[in-house]
Design an enzyme around this catalytic site. Structure first.
Site, short mmCIF file in Angstrom:
data_model
loop_
_atom_site.label_atom_id
_atom_site.label_comp_id
_atom_site.label_asym_id
_atom_site.label_seq_id
_atom_site.Cartn_x
_atom_site.Cartn_y
_atom_site.Cartn_z
N VAL A 23 0.90 -1.25 0.08
CA VAL A 23 0.00 -0.02 -0.02
C VAL A 23 0.99 1.19 -0.05
CG1 VAL A 23 -1.62 1.24 1.45
CG2 VAL A 23 -2.01 -1.09 1.20
N GLY A 102 -9.63 -8.92 9.01
CA GLY A 102 -10.85 -9.89 8.75
C GLY A 102 -12.35 -9.33 8.68
N ASN A 103 -13.31 -10.29 9.03
CA ASN A 103 -14.45 -9.86 9.01
C ASN A 103 -15.09 -8.50 9.74
OD1 ASN A 103 -16.05 -11.92 7.30
ND2 ASN A 103 -15.84 -13.30 8.80
N ASP A 128 -8.32 -17.33 9.38
CA ASP A 128 -9.34 -18.06 9.19
C ASP A 128 -10.17 -18.44 7.76
OD1 ASP A 128 -9.36 -17.89 11.97
OD2 ASP A 128 -10.68 -16.35 12.15
N MET A 170 -7.54 -23.32 15.04
CA MET A 170 -8.39 -22.04 15.11
C MET A 170 -9.59 -22.03 13.82
SD MET A 170 -5.89 -19.06 16.56
CE MET A 170 -5.71 -18.67 18.10
N GLY A 171 -9.90 -20.92 13.68
CA GLY A 171 -10.93 -20.58 12.89
C GLY A 171 -12.18 -19.99 13.03
N GLU A 188 -7.85 -38.51 9.52
CA GLU A 188 -9.17 -39.61 9.41
C GLU A 188 -10.34 -38.89 9.36
OE1 GLU A 188 -6.03 -40.43 10.90
OE2 GLU A 188 -5.89 -41.81 9.25
N ARG A 245 -4.79 -38.80 22.90
CA ARG A 245 -4.36 -37.64 23.46
C ARG A 245 -4.80 -36.09 22.66
NH1 ARG A 245 -2.53 -40.62 26.57
NH2 ARG A 245 -0.71 -41.04 27.17
N TYR A 251 -2.17 -19.98 19.21
CA TYR A 251 -1.50 -18.95 18.41
C TYR A 251 -0.32 -19.05 17.65
CZ TYR A 251 -4.94 -16.26 21.11
OH TYR A 251 -6.01 -15.88 21.64
O1 F6P Z 1 -9.82 -14.22 13.61
C1 F6P Z 1 -8.30 -15.02 13.77
C2 F6P Z 1 -8.59 -15.77 15.07
O2 F6P Z 1 -7.21 -16.46 15.41
C3 F6P Z 1 -9.57 -16.83 15.32
O3 F6P Z 1 -9.05 -17.96 14.59
C4 F6P Z 1 -9.53 -16.93 16.67
O4 F6P Z 1 -11.04 -17.86 17.17
C5 F6P Z 1 -9.41 -15.50 17.22
O5 F6P Z 1 -8.90 -14.76 16.07
C6 F6P Z 1 -8.78 -15.52 18.56
O6 F6P Z 1 -8.93 -14.06 18.88
P1 F6P Z 1 -8.01 -13.17 20.03
O7 F6P Z 1 -6.56 -13.00 19.42
O8 F6P Z 1 -8.59 -12.07 20.43
O9 F6P Z 1 -7.77 -14.08 21.15
#
Ligand code: F6P
Length: 321
Positions: A23, A102-103, A128, A170-171, A188, A245, A251
């Site tokens: 940018v 993101g969103n 995500d 995550m997601g 699987e 397990r 993160y």
């Molecule tokens: O949107 C990215 C994400 O890592 C998600 O996969 C996860 O649920 C969320 O952010 C965790 O958020 P925070 O960083 O606020 O704990």
């Protein structure tokens, strides 16, 4: 257009820095001044502006995170907060804004555009891959590769000890990351939030696999579908003879060096975002459809939910015979 702003908001994603760099350098190429807004929408509200030049973004194409910092800032839902933020942009003489995130960031970008008619373009960046209108978000490919690396390692123990492993990825409330990771890691079973899972079916599947001589098993669980710890407890009760397990990847999926695909997407999206602002087209998200770069109206992005690739579940099942 003489001056634009760039901001990263919401959760960090690998490739955000590559997008900022793109940018900044594209804007400078067109003789436009660039202001970096620090700490996402919180920084916009609190007037945390810094001047960026070509050298400010040197050596960051290969770095995870975001040099502009980011915050979760739920107060941006408040109209008064947005009004002040808009005034801050005006007072700083910022004529256009590139929002990377993101969103939640798409919603923030859309509100600035729809309420104040402010020239905004959004770049989708999230591990995500849950943003409607684009095949891929910046950072997703890196997160998938990080998870592959981790699960390949866990597989060594799963195979050696003949264990069942539940790996939570995550997601948020979307199963895209879990599906993509599951299909390439040879899982699987993949459990996603979009489909309610039946524990007895999973137990049956594990038993069936055992009959076929499969002693170890990898289950990828999307965080939005439940907690790995809880699922492990339930499975241990139902399958007392198996060693079960779990690992929560957490993160580590958010950080690290961006991959080739992430950097490429970030660089192209960043450049196109600035060109869109220059051409007077506002209120769009830059997206990818197949090989093509597309511009998706933000009103569509924020009013639709991206669906996961359900057909992957079928392939995953076929691969686990
Ligand atoms: O949107 C990215 C994400 O890592 C998600 O996969 C996860 O649920 C969320 O952010 C965790 O958020 P925070 O960083 O606020 O704990």
């Amino acid at each position: 257009m003489k001056k634009i702003g760039v901001i990263t908001t919401g959760g960090d994603a690998p490739g955000m820095n590559a997008a900022i760099r793109s940018v900044v350098r594209t804007a400078i190429f067109y003789n436009i001044e660039v202001v970096g807004i620090v700490e996402g929408f919180k920084g916009l509200y609190e007037k945390k502006f810094i001047s960026l030049n070509s050298r400010s973004v040197s050596g960051i194409i290969n770095q995870g995170g975001t040099i502009l910092k980011t915050k979760r800032f739920y107060e941006f839902k408040n109209k008064q907060v947005r009004e002040t933020s808009y005034q801050n942009l005006k007072n700083e003489n910022i004529e256009g804004l590139v929002v990377i995130g993101g969103n939640g960031s798409a919603v923030g970008a859309y509100l600035l555009y729809s309420e104040f008619n402010f020239p905004v373009v959004h770049i989708p960046a999230s591990i995500d891959n849950d943003v409607y209108g684009t095949d891929y978000t910046i950072g997703f490919d890196t997160a998938v590769n990080t998870a592959i690396d981790a699960i390949d390692k866990i597989r060594d123990t799963a195979t050696s000890h003949e264990r069942t492993f539940i790996i939570e990825v995550m997601g948020r409330d979307c199963g895209n990351l879990a599906l993509e990771v599951g299909i390439v890691c040879g899982a699987e079973i993949v459990i996603i939030p979009e489909i309610k899972f039946e524990i007895d079916k999973i137990v049956e599947e594990i038993k069936e696999e055992e009959k076929k001589g499969k002693k170890s098993c990898i289950i990828v669980l999307a965080e939005g579908a439940g907690k790995a710890e809880d699922l492990t407890k339930i499975l241990k009760e139902k399958l007392p003879d198996r060693e079960i397990r779990y690992t929560v990847l957490g993160y580590i999926q958010r950080g690290g060096k961006p991959t080739y695909l992430t950097r490429k997407l970030a660089t192209i999206f960043g450049s196109k975002a600035v060109e869109l602002l220059i051409s007077g087209q506002y209120g769009y998200m830059i997206g990818l459809k197949g090989e093509e770069i597309i511009y998706v109206p933000l009103v569509e992005v924020v009013n639709n939910k991206k669906l996961p690739k359900f057909e992957y579940l079928d392939i995953i099942q076929k691969m686990s015979i």
